[in-house]
Design a protein around this motif. Structure first.
Motif, PDB file in Angstrom:
ATOM      1  N   GLY A  82      30.753  73.928  40.318  1.00  0.00           N
ATOM      2  CA  GLY A  82      30.741  72.660  40.675  1.00  0.00           C
ATOM      3  C   GLY A  82      30.636  72.126  41.730  1.00  0.00           C
ATOM      4  N   ILE A  83      30.995  70.747  41.700  1.00  0.00           N
ATOM      5  CA  ILE A  83      31.019  69.955  43.194  1.00  0.00           C
ATOM      6  C   ILE A  83      32.202  70.516  43.945  1.00  0.00           C
ATOM      7  N   ILE A  84      33.181  70.749  43.154  1.00  0.00           N
ATOM      8  CA  ILE A  84      34.415  70.823  43.877  1.00  0.00           C
ATOM      9  C   ILE A  84      34.463  72.421  44.430  1.00  0.00           C
TER      10      ILE A  84
ATOM     11  N   SER B 162      30.114  69.092  34.344  1.00  0.00           N
ATOM     12  CA  SER B 162      30.334  67.638  34.787  1.00  0.00           C
ATOM     13  C   SER B 162      29.794  67.358  36.037  1.00  0.00           C
ATOM     14  N   SER B 163      29.659  68.238  36.968  1.00  0.00           N
ATOM     15  CA  SER B 163      28.942  67.863  38.350  1.00  0.00           C
ATOM     16  C   SER B 163      27.619  67.471  38.123  1.00  0.00           C
ATOM     17  N   GLY B 164      27.165  67.990  37.241  1.00  0.00           N
ATOM     18  CA  GLY B 164      25.707  67.649  36.979  1.00  0.00           C
ATOM     19  C   GLY B 164      25.239  66.655  35.865  1.00  0.00           C
ATOM     20  N   ARG B 165      26.561  66.196  35.067  1.00  0.00           N
ATOM     21  CA  ARG B 165      26.279  65.359  34.010  1.00  0.00           C
ATOM     22  C   ARG B 165      26.767  64.226  34.119  1.00  0.00           C
ATOM     23  N   ASN B 166      27.388  63.774  35.161  1.00  0.00           N
ATOM     24  CA  ASN B 166      28.025  62.477  35.690  1.00  0.00           C
ATOM     25  C   ASN B 166      27.299  61.364  36.084  1.00  0.00           C
ATOM     26  N   SER B 167      27.536  60.102  36.214  1.00  0.00           N
ATOM     27  CA  SER B 167      26.945  58.941  36.362  1.00  0.00           C
ATOM     28  C   SER B 167      26.271  58.987  37.892  1.00  0.00           C
TER      29      SER B 167
ATOM     30  N   ASN C  76      21.632  61.292  43.135  1.00  0.00           N
ATOM     31  CA  ASN C  76      21.314  62.311  42.059  1.00  0.00           C
ATOM     32  C   ASN C  76      22.294  63.594  42.387  1.00  0.00           C
ATOM     33  N   PRO C  77      23.383  63.579  41.261  1.00  0.00           N
ATOM     34  CA  PRO C  77      24.515  64.639  41.632  1.00  0.00           C
ATOM     35  C   PRO C  77      23.765  65.967  41.603  1.00  0.00           C
ATOM     36  N   VAL C  78      22.780  66.299  40.709  1.00  0.00           N
ATOM     37  CA  VAL C  78      22.289  67.822  40.916  1.00  0.00           C
ATOM     38  C   VAL C  78      21.527  67.984  41.978  1.00  0.00           C
ATOM     39  N   GLU C  79      20.863  66.967  42.653  1.00  0.00           N
ATOM     40  CA  GLU C  79      20.385  67.074  43.793  1.00  0.00           C
ATOM     41  C   GLU C  79      21.276  67.391  44.959  1.00  0.00           C
ATOM     42  N   VAL C  80      22.550  66.748  45.082  1.00  0.00           N
ATOM     43  CA  VAL C  80      23.431  66.971  45.939  1.00  0.00           C
ATOM     44  C   VAL C  80      24.260  68.282  45.855  1.00  0.00           C
ATOM     45  N   CYS C  81      24.226  68.593  44.666  1.00  0.00           N
ATOM     46  CA  CYS C  81      25.055  70.059  44.437  1.00  0.00           C
ATOM     47  C   CYS C  81      24.086  70.892  44.743  1.00  0.00           C
ATOM     48  N   GLN C  82      22.864  70.952  44.664  1.00  0.00           N
ATOM     49  CA  GLN C  82      21.702  71.854  44.835  1.00  0.00           C
ATOM     50  C   GLN C  82      21.563  72.068  46.688  1.00  0.00           C
ATOM     51  N   THR C  83      21.941  70.895  47.243  1.00  0.00           N
ATOM     52  CA  THR C  83      21.858  70.924  48.680  1.00  0.00           C
ATOM     53  C   THR C  83      23.053  71.391  49.545  1.00  0.00           C
TER      54      THR C  83
ATOM     55  N   ALA D 131      40.767  67.195  38.579  1.00  0.00           N
ATOM     56  CA  ALA D 131      39.753  66.436  39.453  1.00  0.00           C
ATOM     57  C   ALA D 131      38.562  65.738  38.860  1.00  0.00           C
ATOM     58  N   VAL D 132      39.119  64.909  37.932  1.00  0.00           N
ATOM     59  CA  VAL D 132      38.009  64.053  37.218  1.00  0.00           C
ATOM     60  C   VAL D 132      37.517  62.975  37.960  1.00  0.00           C
ATOM     61  N   SER D 133      36.883  62.275  37.334  1.00  0.00           N
ATOM     62  CA  SER D 133      36.122  60.832  38.075  1.00  0.00           C
ATOM     63  C   SER D 133      37.502  60.186  38.707  1.00  0.00           C
ATOM     64  N   PRO D 134      37.048  60.026  40.267  1.00  0.00           N
ATOM     65  CA  PRO D 134      35.922  60.092  40.956  1.00  0.00           C
ATOM     66  C   PRO D 134      35.794  61.308  41.565  1.00  0.00           C
ATOM     67  N   GLY D 135      35.981  62.355  41.051  1.00  0.00           N
ATOM     68  CA  GLY D 135      36.121  63.712  41.772  1.00  0.00           C
ATOM     69  C   GLY D 135      34.840  64.103  42.503  1.00  0.00           C
ATOM     70  N   PHE D 136      33.434  63.601  42.076  1.00  0.00           N
ATOM     71  CA  PHE D 136      32.534  63.727  42.605  1.00  0.00           C
ATOM     72  C   PHE D 136      32.246  62.987  44.205  1.00  0.00           C
ATOM     73  N   THR D 137      32.821  61.803  44.076  1.00  0.00           N
ATOM     74  CA  THR D 137      32.848  60.977  45.202  1.00  0.00           C
ATOM     75  C   THR D 137      33.970  61.497  46.239  1.00  0.00           C
ATOM     76  N   CYS D 138      34.743  62.202  45.614  1.00  0.00           N
ATOM     77  CA  CYS D 138      36.100  62.636  46.509  1.00  0.00           C
ATOM     78  C   CYS D 138      35.919  64.019  47.140  1.00  0.00           C
ATOM     79  N   ALA D 139      34.757  64.525  46.777  1.00  0.00           N
ATOM     80  CA  ALA D 139      34.763  66.136  46.928  1.00  0.00           C
ATOM     81  C   ALA D 139      35.110  66.708  48.441  1.00  0.00           C
ATOM     82  N   PHE D 140      34.307  65.891  49.393  1.00  0.00           N
ATOM     83  CA  PHE D 140      34.514  66.171  50.615  1.00  0.00           C
ATOM     84  C   PHE D 140      35.899  66.238  51.089  1.00  0.00           C
ATOM     85  N   PRO D 141      36.532  65.049  51.095  1.00  0.00           N
ATOM     86  CA  PRO D 141      37.878  64.960  51.615  1.00  0.00           C
ATOM     87  C   PRO D 141      38.955  65.678  50.716  1.00  0.00           C
TER      88      PRO D 141
END
Length: 410
Positions: free
Chosen positions: A12-14, A44-49, A149-156, A375-385
Motif C-alpha cells: 500500500g502507500i505506506i 485502503s490505499s486505492g479505495r480512499n477518498s 487519484n490515489p491509485v495513480e499516485v501509488c502506481q507512480t 496508519a489510518v486516515s490521513p495515512g495517505f496524506t502523511c505517507a512521505f514524512p
C-alpha cells in the motif's frame, strides 16, 4: 530461499513510501516488497477518498498533526513534479447551528498550534468560494486541501522504486515466521530487517514477532455515493463539524480529481477484515474474533459505539445517506445520486485493554523488525514524512544493535 537487506510486507502507500525512503537513503541495499494481491494499492490505499488533508483536525502533540501538514506539502509537490492529476479546490468546514460554532473554534485553535493555514470566513465569503454551500454565520476555509487519484499516485511511486532497484513480488502472501525465515505461499524469504506494513493484517503479523499484544484491528467499511447528475452543483470539498472524540469525520462532499462529486464515507462496523461485499473473503475465525470485540464495545458503549453502529447501519439505505448531506448545501437533486461506489475498509486499531479506538499512528519494533500497527486516515496524506520517521527509527534500532555488538566484543 531469497534474502534481502530489507523485506517489507504490504504494497500500500505506506509500504511503497518506506521502500522509496530506504532506497533513497541506501542505494546499494537490497529491498523487496511482498504484496499478496496482483498489484499494489488493492485495499485502503486505492479505495480512499483521495483527499490530501491539511492537518487541522489533530491535537498538536500528535504524530498526525506533524505528518499531515508536511505530507500535504510533499504530496502536492510530488504530484506537480510528476504530472499527476490534482484538484486544488480547497475545503470548507461548515456549521449547522450555534452549538457547532464551538467545534469550528476548536479546529481553528488546532490549526494555529499545528502551523496549518485555515481561515475564518463569513457567509458572503463562503458563497464566493461555492455559492451552493450552506453554513450558520461562518465557516472555516482550508486552501491547501486537495484531491488526487490515489491509485495513480501509488502506481507512480511503484514505478519510481522499481526503477531504483527495489523488487516487488505480487501474489505473495505472508504466512508466518519460523526463526529468521519469512514463510509465504511463494517460497521462503530471509532478511536482515523485516518491516510490517500489512494494513488490515498488521496486528496479526506483529504478534508473530511478539509485538502488538494489547491491540487488535477492528474494520470499518467506508462507502461513497456518486452524484451522477453533474459535476457543477458543488465546487469544493464540504465537511461538517466532526465529533473529535472518534476518528471519523462524518459524511461530506468530496470533489475528485476529475471534478466529480461524491458524498461519504460511511464508517459501518464490518464483521471480517475484507468484508467488502456479500460473503466474499469471509473468514470464520475473523468473524468470531471481531464480533466478540464489537459486542464488548456495544455492551460497554465505548466511544458511544451503540449509537455510532445504529447510525452507520442506516446509511446502507441510500435515502438516509443522502439526507445527511443536505444540511451542508442549499440545492442538490436528491434523485441525482447514482450507485454506491467501490467500498474500502478502514484498518482501525483498538486498544483491547481500554476498548478505545486509537487515533494516532502506532508502531512497535526492535533491531530485527518494525511494525506499523495504526496508519489510518490521513495515512495517505502523511505517507512521505511518516516513512522518514519509520526509517529514522529503524536506523536508530539497528545502530543500537551494532553498538551493543561492539561493546560485547570490547
Amino acid at each position: 530461499m531469497k534474502s534481502y537487506d530489507y523485506l517489507i510486507v504490504g504494497g500500500g502507500i505506506i509500504g511503497l513510501s518506506i521502500a522509496r525512503e530506504l532506497i533513497n537513503r541506501f542505494p546499494k541495499a537490497s529491498i523487496c516488497i511482498l504484496e499478496k494481491e496482483s498489484d499494489v494499492a488493492h485495499h485502503s490505499s486505492g479505495r480512499n477518498s483521495g483527499v490530501l488533508h491539511a492537518g487541522f483536525y489533530y491535537t498538536a502533540n500528535s504524530l498526525k498533526a506533524r505528518f499531515t501538514r508536511e505530507g500535504n506539502q510533499e504530496m502536492t509537490s510530488y504530484c506537480d513534479e510528476n504530472g499527476l492529476k490534482i484538484n486544488k479546490c480547497g475545503k470548507l468546514v461548515v456549521a449547522t447551528d450555534e452549538t457547532e460554532l464551538e467545534g469550528l473554534n476548536e479546529l481553528k485553535k488546532r490549526a494555529e498550534k499545528n502551523g496549518v493555514e485555515l481561515h475564518w470566513i463569513n457567509e458572503p465569503e463562503v458563497h464566493l468560494i461555492d455559492p451552493n454551500v450552506k453554513t450558520f454565520k461562518k465557516a472555516l476555509y482550508s486552501p491547501t486541501t486537495a484531491s488526487v487519484n490515489p491509485v495513480e499516485v501509488c502506481q507512480t511511486i511503484k514505478a519510481e522504486v522499481l526503477s531504483k532497484g527495489v523488487d516487488l513480488i505480487c501474489n505473495t502472501q505472508y504466512k508466518g515466521r519460523s526463526q529468521n525465515e519469512i514463510l509465504t505461499n511463494n517460497g521462503i524469504f530471509t532478511c536482515n530487517y523485516f518491516i510490517n506494513a500489512a494494513g488490515l493484517y498488521a496486528d496479526k503479523v506483529a504478534r508473530d514477532f511478539d509485538f502488538g499484544d494489547k491491540y487488535t484491528i477492528i474494520p470499518f467499511k467506508g462507502i461513497y455515493l456518486k452524484y451522477a447528475k453533474n459535476k457543477s452543483d458543488v465546487t469544493t470539498n464540504i465537511y461538517p463539524v466532526p465529533n473529535l472524540k472518534n476518528p471519523f469525520l462524518g459524511v461530506h462532499f468530496t470533489k475528485t480529481v476529475d471534478e466529480s462529486i461524491k458524498i461519504g464515507p460511511t464508517a459501518i462496523p464490518a464483521f471480517w477484515r475484507e468484508n467488502y461485499s456479500g460473503l466474499k473473503n469471509f473468514k470464520l475465525n475473523e468473524f468470531f474474533s471481531i464480533l466478540l470485540y464489537e459486542a464488548k464495545l456495544f455492551m460497554k458503549n465505548s466511544f458511544n459505539f451503540r449509537s455510532l453502529a445504529f447510525e452507520e447501519m442506516k446509511k446502507y439505505k441510500k435515502s438516509n445517506f443522502i439526507k445527511l448531506s443536505l444540511a451542508m448545501v442549499k440545492n442538490i437533486d436528491k434523485n441525482g445520486f447514482g450507485q454506491f461506489m467501490k467500498p474500502g475498509i478502514r484498518a482501525q486499531l483498538l486498544n483491547k485493554e481500554t476498548l478505545e479506538l486509537v487515533q494516532d499512528f502506532v508502531d512497535e519494533g526492535d533491531n530485527h523488525s518494525f511494525h506499523i500497527l495504526n496508519a489510518v486516515s490521513p495515512g495517505f496524506t502523511c505517507a512521505f514524512p511518516f516513512s522518514r520517521y519509520v526509517v529514522d527509527k529503524i536506523q536508530e534500532k539497528q545502530g543500537k544493535k551494532l553498538r551493543e555488538i561492539k561493546e560485547n566484543i570490547s
